[in-house]
Design an enzyme around this catalytic site. Structure first.
Site, mmCIF file in Angstrom:
data_model
loop_
_atom_site.group_PDB
_atom_site.id
_atom_site.type_symbol
_atom_site.label_atom_id
_atom_site.label_comp_id
_atom_site.label_asym_id
_atom_site.label_seq_id
_atom_site.Cartn_x
_atom_site.Cartn_y
_atom_site.Cartn_z
ATOM 1 N N LYS A 114 47.749 -55.862 92.478
ATOM 2 C CA LYS A 114 48.627 -56.940 92.025
ATOM 3 C C LYS A 114 49.403 -56.454 90.825
ATOM 4 O O LYS A 114 48.949 -55.567 90.091
ATOM 5 C CB LYS A 114 47.797 -58.161 91.632
ATOM 6 C CG LYS A 114 48.557 -59.461 91.672
ATOM 7 C CD LYS A 114 48.595 -60.028 93.079
ATOM 8 C CE LYS A 114 49.396 -61.295 93.164
ATOM 9 N NZ LYS A 114 49.286 -61.934 94.478
HETATM 10 P P1 NAD Z 1 56.827 -70.529 94.412
HETATM 11 O O1 NAD Z 1 57.244 -70.209 93.040
HETATM 12 O O2 NAD Z 1 57.767 -70.359 95.543
HETATM 13 O O3 NAD Z 1 56.340 -72.056 94.492
HETATM 14 C C1 NAD Z 1 55.446 -72.628 93.590
HETATM 15 C C2 NAD Z 1 55.874 -74.076 93.414
HETATM 16 O O4 NAD Z 1 54.872 -74.744 92.662
HETATM 17 C C3 NAD Z 1 57.187 -74.203 92.643
HETATM 18 O O5 NAD Z 1 58.063 -75.073 93.338
HETATM 19 C C4 NAD Z 1 56.758 -74.787 91.295
HETATM 20 O O6 NAD Z 1 57.731 -75.644 90.719
HETATM 21 C C5 NAD Z 1 55.505 -75.553 91.683
HETATM 22 N N1 NAD Z 1 54.564 -75.760 90.575
HETATM 23 C C6 NAD Z 1 54.257 -74.929 89.563
HETATM 24 N N2 NAD Z 1 53.366 -75.511 88.736
HETATM 25 C C7 NAD Z 1 53.096 -76.721 89.242
HETATM 26 C C8 NAD Z 1 52.265 -77.789 88.860
HETATM 27 N N3 NAD Z 1 51.519 -77.735 87.757
HETATM 28 N N4 NAD Z 1 52.226 -78.910 89.621
HETATM 29 C C9 NAD Z 1 52.981 -78.992 90.740
HETATM 30 N N5 NAD Z 1 53.801 -78.014 91.165
HETATM 31 C C10 NAD Z 1 53.862 -76.896 90.424
HETATM 32 O O7 NAD Z 1 55.474 -69.718 94.653
HETATM 33 P P2 NAD Z 1 54.741 -69.444 96.042
HETATM 34 O O8 NAD Z 1 55.160 -68.128 96.549
HETATM 35 O O9 NAD Z 1 54.860 -70.639 96.920
HETATM 36 O O10 NAD Z 1 53.233 -69.270 95.535
HETATM 37 C C11 NAD Z 1 52.418 -70.374 95.217
HETATM 38 C C12 NAD Z 1 50.978 -69.934 95.164
HETATM 39 O O11 NAD Z 1 50.623 -69.351 96.420
HETATM 40 C C13 NAD Z 1 50.637 -68.880 94.106
HETATM 41 O O12 NAD Z 1 49.321 -69.104 93.676
HETATM 42 C C14 NAD Z 1 50.713 -67.579 94.882
HETATM 43 O O13 NAD Z 1 49.931 -66.564 94.280
HETATM 44 C C15 NAD Z 1 50.121 -68.024 96.204
HETATM 45 N N6 NAD Z 1 50.463 -67.199 97.354
HETATM 46 C C16 NAD Z 1 51.746 -66.977 97.722
HETATM 47 C C17 NAD Z 1 52.024 -66.222 98.856
HETATM 48 C C18 NAD Z 1 53.422 -66.022 99.368
HETATM 49 O O14 NAD Z 1 53.577 -65.471 100.462
HETATM 50 N N7 NAD Z 1 54.444 -66.483 98.679
HETATM 51 C C19 NAD Z 1 50.972 -65.655 99.579
HETATM 52 C C20 NAD Z 1 49.667 -65.902 99.176
HETATM 53 C C21 NAD Z 1 49.419 -66.670 98.059
#
Ligand code: NAD
Length: 424
Positions: A114
């Site tokens: 990471k």
């Molecule tokens: P992203 O930035 O696209 O979306 C995250 C969303 O959560 C944003 O819209 C943000 O405004 C919102 N957010 C942040 N803090 C918040 C809160 N306190 N309450 C409500 N909403 C809140 O990110 P993502 O890629 O969707 O990733 C989200 C999570 O999923 C992370 O933990 C990431 O590590 C995990 N993840 C992502 C992927 C991927 O393919 N993108 C894969 C595995 C895990």
């Protein structure tokens, strides 16, 4: 400060502590010897870089970035890069180890890694982000590569960030190397189905859980925290499957409709107004209370440490599908278990993304690209098999799903290390 000396809640919220607690429980149940535990609990490599970058106004700023390779026992390191003001080495370490276990749970030939850069993307221009990305890539250049460590997008990084990393790496190698990162634009060797993959994976394992619990998809009420890549895609695909998305929780508020929200219209509303609040076909409710709504599925897809010892007792969902990494602390696990919440742990639930990243890496190396049907079909096969493996393991060993997922993963990685032997 020593972890023992930190207050209990602060210790609970330290992601490395949560990862470590789960690791220790699984290792103990597997009866792993001390030497193997040491290897598996220690990151193989931790890189810290300080990146001088010229800002648009001419000032020089120095940003700090990390890349942690937790394990390369089963294959190259694999894991995203996040840009955020509060990135810490502990967080990156925990996320890197999660990637090792996640890749092992879905049985793909990657280790875990990471990266992160401490910066605030909301106050940086595209040019500044590009310079940060390129210099960060140059600093870690010797440690990444298709056979070494393959980065991907994470919080606040995207296809464009991956294109810059690929280009920087390729310039240094004097040849185009698209397999150095995944999550790239389609035109640069990205995979069809990658943007939807994590959300689609969440849908696939939730459908499996519903079947196990004898619940009907059409009667399923879902609460989703985070309307970004994972949560937004999961919401759209779940709605298409017939689920009722009764609440979306975002940073600026929560929108509720017990009859089900039209998530495409909500996405359009956010595009127009900049916020999910004020949506005419929903009611604005308190975002902190929204997590405790009566529902069938709670899908945290925003950030770490959302469900803690302080609030786990109030969760009313039957199924917790962890779209985010580490949304539940280790202390909260036992509270959810007492409440008999069916937990689909993060290292299984959100593994759809890394699985299609693996497909992307394979396609780049083959130079032969698959259609979306093939990608989605292969993703479904891996997610369904992995769900069956984890839940079957939990039943066989009489442990909770999370412990089962960790046991399965540790066992697979330990076996690879034993087969390889210790190089000296
Ligand atoms: P992203 O930035 O696209 O979306 C995250 C969303 O959560 C944003 O819209 C943000 O405004 C919102 N957010 C942040 N803090 C918040 C809160 N306190 N309450 C409500 N909403 C809140 O990110 P993502 O890629 O969707 O990733 C989200 C999570 O999923 C992370 O933990 C990431 O590590 C995990 N993840 C992502 C992927 C991927 O393919 N993108 C894969 C595995 C895990």
């Amino acid at each position: 400060m020593l972890l023992e000396a930190t207050p209990p809640l602060e210790r609970e919220l330290n992601p490395w502590q949560s990862a470590d607690a789960r690791f220790k429980e699984a290792a103990a149940r597997l009866g792993l010897d001390d030497g193997m535990r040491k290897i598996l609990s220690t990151p193989a490599r931790e890189i810290t870089v300080h990146i001088p970058v010229q800002l648009d106004d001419g000032r020089l700023e120095v940003f700090t970035g990390y890349r942690v390779q937790h394990s390369v026992a089963r294959g190259p390191g694999k894991g995203g890069i996040r840009f955020a003001p509060d990135v810490t080495l502990d967080e990156v370490r925990a996320l890197a180890s999660w990637m090792t276990w996640k890749c092992a749970v879905v049985n793909i030939p990657f280790g875990g890694a990471k990266g992160g850069v401490i910066c605030n993307p909301s106050v940086l221009s595209q040019f500044e982000l590009e310079r940060i990305t390129r210099r960060y890539t140059a600093e870690i250049l010797d440690f990444i590569g298709p056979e070494r460590d393959v980065p991907a997008p994470d919080m606040n990084t995207n296809e464009q960030t991956m294109a810059w990393i690929m280009d920087t790496y390729s310039m240094h190698h004097r040849t185009t190397v698209n397999a150095v990162v995944t999550g790239k634009p389609l035109d640069l060797g990205g995979s069809r189905g990658r943007p939807e993959a994590t959300g689609r994976g969440c849908l696939i394992v939730t459908l499996q859980a519903l079947r196990r619990l004898g619940l009907e998809p059409s009667a399923t009420r879902v609460v989703i925290q985070g309307f970004g890549n994972v949560g937004g895609m999961a919401a759209k695909l779940m709605q298409r499957t017939g689920f009722k998305i009764i609440c979306i929780i975002e940073v600026d508020g929560a929108v509720y409709n017990p009859k089900g929200l039209d998530v495409l219209a909500l996405a359009e509303h956010r595009k127009e107004t900049g916020s999910i609040t004020g949506f005419p076909e929903g009611e604005d409710i308190d975002r902190d209370e929204a997590l405790f709504l009566d529902c069938d599925v709670l899908l945290p897809a925003a950030k770490e440490n959302v469900i803690t010892s302080q609030n786990a007792g109030r969760i009313r969902a039957k199924i917790l599908c962890e779209g985010a990494n580490g949304p539940t602390t280790a202390v909260a696990d036992s509270i959810l278990a007492e409440k008999r919440v069916f937990v689909i742990p993060d290292i299984l639930a959100n593994a759809g993304g890394v699985t299609v990243s693996y497909f992307e890496w394979v396609q780049d190396r083959q130079g032969f690209f698959w259609n979306e049907q093939l990608v989605n079909g292969r993703l479904e096969e891996i997610m369904v098999n992995s769900f069956r493996d984890v839940v079957g393991y939990a039943e066989k060993h009489q442990v909770h799903n999370r412990t089962a997922a960790y046991m399965l993963a540790l066992d697979r990685v330990a076996f690879a290390i034993k087969l390889r032997g210790i190089y000296a």
